[in-house]
Every structure is written in structure tokens, then in C-alpha cells.
Design an enzyme around this catalytic site. Sequence first.
Site, PDB file in Angstrom:
ATOM      1  N   SER A  56       0.852  -1.195   0.000  1.00 45.84           N
ATOM      2  CA  SER A  56       0.000   0.000   0.000  1.00 45.84           C
ATOM      3  C   SER A  56       0.881   1.236   0.000  1.00 45.84           C
ATOM      4  CB  SER A  56      -0.893   0.011   1.251  1.00 45.84           C
ATOM      5  OG  SER A  56      -1.520   1.268   1.432  1.00 45.84           O
ATOM      6  N   TYR A 110      -1.986  -0.680  10.261  1.00 44.77           N
ATOM      7  CA  TYR A 110      -2.025  -0.847   8.812  1.00 44.77           C
ATOM      8  C   TYR A 110      -0.722  -0.360   8.176  1.00 44.77           C
ATOM      9  CZ  TYR A 110      -3.995  -1.093   4.114  1.00 44.77           C
ATOM     10  OH  TYR A 110      -4.226  -1.425   2.808  1.00 44.77           O
TER      11      TYR A 110
END
Length: 254
Positions: A146, A159
Site C-alpha cells: 500500500s 495498517y
Amino acid sequence: MRDLENRVAIVTGGASGIGRSIALKLATHGAKISIGDLQELPREGGKTTKEVITENGGEAIFTKVDISKEDQVEELVEKTVRSFEGVDILVNNAAADQSAGTIEEMSTNEWERVIRTNLTGMFLCAKCSIPHLKQSENSRIINIASQLGLVGYKNRPAYCASKGGVINFSKQLALEYAEIPILVNSVCPGLIQTHRTKKVFENEGVKQRLELETPLPYFGNPNDVAEVVLFLASDRARYITGADIVVDGGYTAK
């Protein structure tokens, strides 16, 4: 052009969103697809990814799997090998998001849940697949990270940490298995328009802020990520390993 004719690809998180687009893209180019996902029915599309592939003349199987559980990952890989006699490509796409909050607000259980899925899950999928990838002449591992693995972001400690780990884990695997070779790369999507992010784009204030933060004058869709994965899975990427390709409209270039 069917770049991946008769190659076998495992795609985790392939029931919807980016994973679904990747599975369909690889199948269109000739790959046999083993879909692993926690959800049996997609939130989008009306039909399972497997059905779409088979109805269009491709070959696909589906396994319900929690990638944070080693025995379930072993079953996913073993079922793939039984069905298709090998593994050539592993696309580690399945991931868990986290509840928004600072590190002070986050419970240890929430932290461990995200890390267990996003990082340990990729480790387990790679560990179980590598013995079979060693037998292939076209071995690929493609880990979906990501943009938040490259930059910090408020209220996303687990995350960000997990996706940063995915990027460096990919580089380590690339070095470890270069002599075989197993080519290992990561892909870092930005905010992509999927069912999961639908509410984000429906919030006009948030959408306007994101438009200001993204240099390109449009947002990405799952196919933008799938095209990069297709390239990395193909022979056109035969001299690329240990790389991280960012698909974020320029967000991290600032």
C-alpha cells in the site's frame, strides 16, 4: 496476447475488489486461477470470480481460507497443486483494514489482528507456496502492499506498520530466492475505487481533500493495479525482482 498460458496462479482475496480484478486479468491471459478468500460470495459483480472465469472458458477453483491460519493456507496450496499440478504465481493480496484510531486508542488484539493477516498471512502463503514455486520455470511472488507502507498516515498505526513490513519482506524474499530464480516484487496501490472504499468517495468533503492530495486529476480503479500485476507475472518482467511499484496517482511523489 495470452502471456500466462497454462501457468497456475494463487490469488488471495480474489473474491472482490482489487483481488477480483487481478484474478480476472490473469485468467484472461491464460492462467489457471486458484482463488483464496474468506468470503465465498463477492460484494460486487453478482457472481463469484470463479464463475466469471469458467463461464469465459478459463479454469478456476475457490477455497475459503483465513490466511492468518497456517493449516488453512496449507490446504489452499495443496488443493491448488492437486487441481492444477503446480504453482507458478502467488499473488498475496488478501488484507485486513483497521478501525481508525491512534495507538493509544488501539487495543492489542486489534493490532495483532491486522499484523497477523497483513504480514503473517503473506509469510504463511509464501512459506507454503515456495516449495512448489521452486519447481516452476516461471516463478513469481507478487505482494500487494500500500502507499501507506511508504508514508505515515494518521489513525492507521497497524495498517501502516504491516504494509511497510510487506515491502521489506518482499525485498528479503527477492534476495533469498534470486538464484532459483523466484522473482519477488511488491505493488503499492493508493486509494482505489472499490466496494470497500465506496463510502470514502461518497463523502464529498473527504473526496475533495483526496483530490487535492492526488497529483493526477482522477482516481485509480482495480484494473490499474491488475495491469501492473499482469506485467510482473509475465516474461516481460524477467529481470525485475526486489522492486516496489507504486500505483497511487503520484500521492507519494510529493
